[in-house]
Design a protein around this motif. Structure first.
Motif, mmCIF file in Angstrom:
data_model
loop_
_atom_site.group_PDB
_atom_site.id
_atom_site.type_symbol
_atom_site.label_atom_id
_atom_site.label_comp_id
_atom_site.label_asym_id
_atom_site.label_seq_id
_atom_site.Cartn_x
_atom_site.Cartn_y
_atom_site.Cartn_z
ATOM 1 N N ARG A 1 23.350 52.520 31.277
ATOM 2 C CA ARG A 1 24.231 52.121 32.372
ATOM 3 C C ARG A 1 24.271 50.604 32.420
ATOM 4 N NH1 ARG A 1 23.664 55.126 38.022
ATOM 5 N NH2 ARG A 1 21.529 54.376 37.810
ATOM 6 N N LEU A 2 25.484 50.055 32.419
ATOM 7 C CA LEU A 2 25.672 48.614 32.282
ATOM 8 C C LEU A 2 26.690 48.137 33.311
ATOM 9 C CD1 LEU A 2 25.275 45.967 30.534
ATOM 10 C CD2 LEU A 2 27.299 46.731 29.267
ATOM 11 N N THR A 3 26.397 46.996 33.935
ATOM 12 C CA THR A 3 27.331 46.356 34.853
ATOM 13 C C THR A 3 27.841 45.068 34.219
ATOM 14 O OG1 THR A 3 26.214 47.257 36.802
ATOM 15 C CG2 THR A 3 27.651 45.374 37.149
ATOM 16 N N VAL A 4 29.158 44.925 34.207
ATOM 17 C CA VAL A 4 29.801 43.742 33.643
ATOM 18 C C VAL A 4 30.375 42.928 34.800
ATOM 19 C CG1 VAL A 4 31.574 42.881 32.081
ATOM 20 C CG2 VAL A 4 30.346 44.993 31.533
ATOM 21 N N HIS A 5 29.970 41.660 34.899
ATOM 22 C CA HIS A 5 30.457 40.753 35.933
ATOM 23 C C HIS A 5 31.324 39.689 35.277
ATOM 24 C CE1 HIS A 5 27.397 42.371 38.735
ATOM 25 N NE2 HIS A 5 26.573 42.310 37.692
ATOM 26 N N ALA A 6 32.491 39.430 35.852
ATOM 27 C CA ALA A 6 33.371 38.347 35.423
ATOM 28 C C ALA A 6 33.632 37.454 36.641
ATOM 29 C CB ALA A 6 34.675 38.891 34.857
ATOM 30 N N ILE A 7 33.409 36.148 36.512
ATOM 31 C CA ILE A 7 33.490 35.210 37.637
ATOM 32 C C ILE A 7 34.485 34.118 37.283
ATOM 33 C CG2 ILE A 7 32.159 33.686 39.150
ATOM 34 C CD1 ILE A 7 29.667 35.252 38.328
ATOM 35 N N THR A 8 35.359 33.810 38.224
ATOM 36 C CA THR A 8 36.356 32.766 38.010
ATOM 37 C C THR A 8 35.814 31.408 38.444
ATOM 38 O OG1 THR A 8 37.353 33.036 40.192
ATOM 39 C CG2 THR A 8 38.165 34.472 38.431
ATOM 40 N N ARG B 1 34.563 37.201 41.979
ATOM 41 C CA ARG B 1 33.763 38.037 41.082
ATOM 42 C C ARG B 1 34.431 39.403 40.912
ATOM 43 N NH1 ARG B 1 28.015 38.603 39.744
ATOM 44 N NH2 ARG B 1 27.715 36.617 40.809
ATOM 45 N N HIS B 2 34.461 39.865 39.668
ATOM 46 C CA HIS B 2 34.975 41.198 39.340
ATOM 47 C C HIS B 2 33.872 41.931 38.591
ATOM 48 C CE1 HIS B 2 37.998 44.266 38.490
ATOM 49 N NE2 HIS B 2 37.595 44.267 37.230
ATOM 50 N N SER B 3 33.315 42.985 39.220
ATOM 51 C CA SER B 3 32.183 43.718 38.646
ATOM 52 C C SER B 3 32.564 45.179 38.438
ATOM 53 C CB SER B 3 30.952 43.623 39.557
ATOM 54 O OG SER B 3 30.596 42.276 39.782
ATOM 55 N N ARG B 4 32.025 45.746 37.376
ATOM 56 C CA ARG B 4 32.276 47.155 37.087
ATOM 57 C C ARG B 4 31.040 47.735 36.425
ATOM 58 N NH1 ARG B 4 35.568 47.785 39.421
ATOM 59 N NH2 ARG B 4 37.596 47.431 38.482
ATOM 60 N N THR B 5 30.614 48.908 36.868
ATOM 61 C CA THR B 5 29.450 49.587 36.291
ATOM 62 C C THR B 5 29.926 50.730 35.414
ATOM 63 O OG1 THR B 5 28.061 49.008 38.201
ATOM 64 C CG2 THR B 5 27.303 50.809 36.792
ATOM 65 N N ASP C 1 42.005 34.834 40.473
ATOM 66 C CA ASP C 1 42.709 33.686 41.052
ATOM 67 C C ASP C 1 42.576 32.446 40.183
ATOM 68 O OD1 ASP C 1 40.067 33.129 41.366
ATOM 69 O OD2 ASP C 1 40.109 33.024 43.562
ATOM 70 N N GLY C 2 42.026 32.590 38.982
ATOM 71 C CA GLY C 2 41.878 31.459 38.072
ATOM 72 C C GLY C 2 41.251 31.928 36.782
ATOM 73 N N PRO C 3 41.044 31.027 35.843
ATOM 74 C CA PRO C 3 40.425 31.403 34.572
ATOM 75 C C PRO C 3 38.960 31.776 34.758
ATOM 76 C CG PRO C 3 40.728 29.030 34.691
ATOM 77 C CD PRO C 3 41.430 29.611 35.894
ATOM 78 N N LEU C 4 38.419 32.525 33.795
ATOM 79 C CA LEU C 4 37.029 32.964 33.857
ATOM 80 C C LEU C 4 36.113 31.846 33.398
ATOM 81 C CD1 LEU C 4 37.365 36.540 32.275
ATOM 82 C CD2 LEU C 4 37.617 35.861 34.666
ATOM 83 N N THR C 5 35.073 31.626 34.182
ATOM 84 C CA THR C 5 34.103 30.591 33.826
ATOM 85 C C THR C 5 32.728 31.159 33.478
ATOM 86 O OG1 THR C 5 33.511 30.335 36.181
ATOM 87 C CG2 THR C 5 35.229 28.887 35.282
ATOM 88 N N ARG C 6 32.490 32.434 33.830
ATOM 89 C CA ARG C 6 31.181 33.004 33.526
ATOM 90 C C ARG C 6 31.302 34.509 33.344
ATOM 91 N NH1 ARG C 6 25.996 32.716 37.333
ATOM 92 N NH2 ARG C 6 27.680 32.457 38.832
ATOM 93 N N LEU C 7 30.610 35.033 32.343
ATOM 94 C CA LEU C 7 30.512 36.470 32.095
ATOM 95 C C LEU C 7 29.040 36.855 32.082
ATOM 96 C CD1 LEU C 7 33.140 37.137 29.269
ATOM 97 C CD2 LEU C 7 33.289 37.820 31.666
ATOM 98 N N ILE C 8 28.724 37.980 32.740
ATOM 99 C CA ILE C 8 27.340 38.437 32.844
ATOM 100 C C ILE C 8 27.297 39.912 32.459
ATOM 101 C CG2 ILE C 8 25.345 38.761 34.358
ATOM 102 C CD1 ILE C 8 26.452 36.552 36.133
ATOM 103 N N LEU C 9 26.403 40.253 31.537
ATOM 104 C CA LEU C 9 26.119 41.653 31.195
ATOM 105 C C LEU C 9 24.759 42.002 31.771
ATOM 106 C CD1 LEU C 9 27.297 41.859 27.476
ATOM 107 C CD2 LEU C 9 28.633 42.075 29.572
ATOM 108 N N GLU C 10 24.746 42.916 32.735
ATOM 109 C CA GLU C 10 23.513 43.264 33.437
ATOM 110 C C GLU C 10 23.133 44.714 33.150
ATOM 111 O OE1 GLU C 10 21.855 43.815 38.017
ATOM 112 O OE2 GLU C 10 23.910 43.135 37.654
#
Length: 534
Positions: free
Chosen positions: A276-283, A288-292, A326-335
């Motif tokens: 099980r993995l959560t992907v976070h995308a932050i502008t 923040r846009h997160s999905r598990t 609301d803008g370009p992505l500046t950080r991606l996190i795989l949790e």
């Protein structure tokens, strides 16, 4: 609670083509229909049909190839709508997501009210969805297919009369070998989940695989997967600062592939696997846009990269609509959220979701294991089967040294006269046999390829079995070691040169309650058992 969107590959394909009027559409994979719309089903289109058959059944049918990335991209707005109602959701696959319904149900005043709120949120984005609620995940997914709310404590009663094939109805909750288990249970006479659940767990564990134990728990209304939870090391989380910021889909997809490989390198070094993995995308503004994502089997680098792509494509394509970034992505996190010991899970050598070597079809884990065995025992110690040409069942498989070119001993596409027709035996074996007639005399094959007498019994070792049914013989060659004469009726043992195969069905009802079918081969003046049919 589970939300199931029927025919999602067809729905996503229709959206991708801009079809809004309910036109019939079918999604094809390998030339066969894997999903179709409701209007196509009303016209007679069914899963498994070939393309030409489906188009002849429904001339106005729109056909499109399967595209998992398209399915994931168009499912993201649905997930976003459900997340606005229940913040914590898990996507099993595009078209199916689940969520915890206990606290959300109390907030909305009940599970039925929560189900209505989720269904309304999905309808607001133009998608038809069905909601199911139950105590356990597997039961909730089945309940969603009929839009039911299973009362608390009634999972076992709900599952009891359902067909055993439901164990493999949802690939995201079953292992690749689950279809084989379902076929075996069907042949054993266990046609419903209730019959399978009535078996003693100890008997299931001693007779079947570990996947069958998990399936048995699911059929009994108990949690279907209880992985051995491992503590999540803090250094497994993958964080990447995007410099420059990412605002294009192709750049995000390429970056996601890099991060997936980085994550799995860390998992391999820690001897862990992620289920099980959560992907976070932050502008750049902090949005923040997160999905598990939840999977039945451990995620592979390719599967992880696919899920990152589906999530980012679905989010970035909605930019400027109010629901997108609301803008370009500046950080991606795989949790990693759920980790298991990879040694505690069994995998098929090949199967859906596992990366395969195009030369051998073996999964990455199996490939590494075989290379290690070669290093210990030598290169010739490991051989893998490849399809080969031939007349008999054993001749149609060649064993080649692993790592060498997968070239069969005999060409597969060549013409093979007198080749054994399908179905082929399920088990290849070697053993002497003897066919006997009503008088107890040996039955042989004449020069014209016929039995010298009607077979009545088969002698296997010291035992005799009566022949309930027989077919053949089918000549397939000449025995160079036997003389040829013009006597049509003389036994092969003395003066004929025909080699042949025959099938016999043994009458064993008095011994084991079942019957076996054997493939017999007549060569060199003797009968032998070449295969056993299941």
């Amino acid at each position: 609670m589970a939300l199931w969107c029927p025919d999602w590959p067809a729905v996503a394909a229709a959206r991708g083509l801009g079809l809004v009027g309910g036109e019939p559409i079918a999604v094809l994979a390998a030339g066969r229909v894997v999903a179709c719309s409701r209007s196509a089903r009303r016209a007679g289109v069914r899963r498994g049909m070939r393309k030409r058959q489906a188009q002849s059944t429904c001339p106005e049918l729109q056909v499109t190839p399967a595209d998992p990335h398209r399915d994931g991209r168009f499912f993201d707005p649905v997930t976003t709508a459900v997340t606005a109602v229940v913040p914590m959701t898990e996507v099993l696959r595009p078209g199916l997501l689940v969520m915890a319904a206990d606290r959300a149900g109390r907030y909305f005043g009940g599970e039925t009210e929560l189900a209505e709120a989720v269904a309304e949120a999905v309808e607001a984005v133009g998608v038809i969805g069905r909601v199911g609620v139950a105590d356990n995940l597997f039961t909730a997914v089945l309940a969603a297919r009929s839009g039911r709310v299973v009362p608390p404590g009634s999972d076992a009663d709900f599952l009891a009369d359902r067909p055993v094939a439901d164990l493999a109805i949802e690939p995201s909750l079953s292992s690749p070998e689950r279809d084989q288990l379902v076929n075996l249970l069907w042949r054993l006479g266990l046609r419903t989940l209730g019959r399978f659940a009535a078996l003693d767990p100890a008997d299931v564990a001693s007779r079947f695989s570990s996947d069958a134990v998990r399936a048995h728990r699911m059929a009994a209304g108990r949690p279907g997967r209880r992985p051995s939870r491992a503590p999540i090391p803090p250094d497994l989380e993958v964080t990447y600062q995007c410099d420059p910021p990412v605002d294009r889909i192709d750049a995000a997809v390429f970056l996601g592939r890099r991060l997936a490989e980085d994550l799995h390198r860390r998992l391999m070094s820690a001897a862990l696997a992620c289920t099980r993995l959560t992907v976070h995308a932050i502008t750049d503004s902090g949005q923040r846009h997160s999905r598990t994502w939840r999977c039945a089997e451990p995620l592979t680098p390719e599967a992880t990269a696919d899920r990152i792509r589906w999530q980012l494509e679905g989010w970035l394509t909605t930019a400027g609509t109010g629901s997108g970034p609301d803008g370009p992505l500046t950080r991606l996190i795989l949790e990693p959220v759920e980790l298991v010991d990879p040694g505690g899970l069994q995998h098929a050598l090949t199967g859906a979701g596992l990366p395969t070597d195009p030369g051998t079809g073996l999964g990455e884990r199996a490939r590494r294991s075989l290379v290690r065995v070669q290093g210990l025992l030598g290169g010739e110690a490991v051989r893998v089967p490849v399809p080969s040409g031939g007349r008999g069942p054993a001749e149609r498989v060649s064993l080649v040294t692993y790592g060498d070119k997968a070239a069969p001993d005999r060409p597969v596409d060549a013409a093979w006269p007198d080749a054994l027709a399908r179905p082929l035996p399920a088990l290849l074996t070697v053993g002497d046999a003897e066919l006997l007639d009503a008088a107890g005399d040996p039955v042989t094959v004449t020069a014209r390829g016929a039995f010298s007498a009607e077979p009545v019994e088969v002698m296997l070792g010291r035992g005799r079995r009566r022949v309930q049914w027989w077919a053949g013989p089918w000549p397939f060659g000449i025995d160079d070691g036997a003389p040829v004469t013009d006597d049509d009726t003389a036994p092969f043992a003395r003066n004929t040169a025909v080699a042949a195969r025959a099938q016999v069905l043994l009458d064993e009802a008095g011994q084991s309650g079942t019957s076996r079918a054997l493939l017999l081969c007549f060569r060199g003046a003797r009968w032998s058992v070449e295969g056993v049919y299941e």
